[in-house]
Design a protein around this motif. Structure first.
Motif, mmCIF file in Angstrom:
data_model
loop_
_atom_site.group_PDB
_atom_site.id
_atom_site.type_symbol
_atom_site.label_atom_id
_atom_site.label_comp_id
_atom_site.label_asym_id
_atom_site.label_seq_id
_atom_site.Cartn_x
_atom_site.Cartn_y
_atom_site.Cartn_z
ATOM 1 N N TRP A 29 0.736 -1.294 -0.184
ATOM 2 C CA TRP A 29 -0.027 0.089 0.022
ATOM 3 C C TRP A 29 0.777 1.239 -0.024
ATOM 4 N N CYS A 63 -13.537 -3.111 3.351
ATOM 5 C CA CYS A 63 -13.215 -2.279 2.381
ATOM 6 C C CYS A 63 -12.219 -2.762 1.231
ATOM 7 N N ASP A 64 -11.174 -3.377 2.119
ATOM 8 C CA ASP A 64 -10.145 -4.195 1.421
ATOM 9 C C ASP A 64 -10.909 -5.409 0.527
ATOM 10 N N LYS A 88 -12.167 -4.145 -2.503
ATOM 11 C CA LYS A 88 -11.134 -3.954 -3.496
ATOM 12 C C LYS A 88 -10.506 -5.123 -3.979
ATOM 13 N N TYR A 89 -10.312 -6.133 -3.430
ATOM 14 C CA TYR A 89 -9.550 -7.264 -3.864
ATOM 15 C C TYR A 89 -10.615 -8.564 -4.143
ATOM 16 N N ALA A 95 -14.400 3.556 2.725
ATOM 17 C CA ALA A 95 -14.809 3.124 1.256
ATOM 18 C C ALA A 95 -14.296 4.309 0.432
ATOM 19 N N LEU A 111 -10.604 4.947 0.128
ATOM 20 C CA LEU A 111 -9.835 3.517 -0.739
ATOM 21 C C LEU A 111 -10.636 3.438 -2.019
ATOM 22 N N ARG A 112 -11.594 4.283 -2.443
ATOM 23 C CA ARG A 112 -12.199 4.206 -3.859
ATOM 24 C C ARG A 112 -13.011 3.002 -3.979
ATOM 25 N N VAL A 113 -13.788 2.527 -3.018
ATOM 26 C CA VAL A 113 -14.491 1.376 -3.268
ATOM 27 C C VAL A 113 -16.045 1.780 -2.907
ATOM 28 N N GLN A 134 -18.963 0.271 -4.984
ATOM 29 C CA GLN A 134 -19.080 -1.338 -4.533
ATOM 30 C C GLN A 134 -19.811 -1.227 -3.005
#
Length: 199
Positions: A117, A146-147, A150-151, A182, A185-187, A190
């Motif tokens: 990161w 949130c991670d 992302k993944y 979110a 972290l740009r989610v 989603q």
């Protein structure tokens, strides 16, 4: 040569993992280290780091903390300790600075899976957890979810679904904090799509 009992005592003072410099401080030099490795008394776990062979007194958590004090438990490992997954991870999932040398995280034991990161995003949503009497840094439930978003495409589908369900039905969840993370972290999209009904 030093006895195994004395060696165990020395290693215990360092949480079961010792560096070459620490071994030197204990008056164990190159020839001694080589002999101990040939006798299978100690083993190299990565360049400059050693542990006692078949030493069960030291947990993997303690070793991770000794080897990577800067690491933050994340993804599958964080899900497991937050009780959002009942599957023990095959490796320790850790978040680290992307500027760190990648070779630092290549070792035979314990198994680790690093996530790299940017510094500005690395420390968002971290907290402290005690594992095997060892204080470790872990991502909060909200950051972990949130991670996962992302993944998502790289995760086991069952683990992902269970994590989302676990969060949704967690009475202690913090939706405003989740949405704050979110966004950073740009989610956010989603999160709204997946958790929209419960937001």
């Amino acid at each position: 040569m030093i006895s195994v009992k004395q060696l165990a005592l020395i290693f215990s003072k360092h949480g079961g993992v010792m560096t070459t410099a620490q071994l030197h401080d204990a008056k164990l030099y190159y020839a001694d280290i080589q002999t101990l490795m040939q006798n299978e008394t100690i083993e190299k776990i990565k360049r400059g780091y050693y542990r006692l062979v078949d030493e069960t007194d030291y947990s993997e958590a303690n070793m991770i903390h000794q080897l990577f004090p800067e690491a933050i438990l994340c993804m599958d490992t964080a899900l497991f300790y937050h009780k959002y997954s009942d599957r023990t991870p095959a490796a320790w999932h850790i978040a680290v600075d992307k500027n760190n040398r990648k070779t630092r995280y290549k070792l035979d034991y314990p198994a680790i899976k690093p996530y790299y990161w940017e510094e500005k995003l690395l420390h968002i949503g971290q907290s402290i957890i005690v594992i095997d009497d060892c204080e470790m840094t872990i991502y909060s439930k909200e950051r972990t979810i949130c991670d996962c978003l992302k993944y998502r495409n790289k995760m086991d589908r069952e683990i992902f679904n269970k994590a989302i369900q676990g969060f949704i039905f967690d009475a202690g969840k913090d939706i405003p904090t989740l949405m704050k993370y979110a966004k950073i972290l740009r989610v956010e999209k989603q999160a709204k799509e997946l958790l929209g009904i419960w937001l």
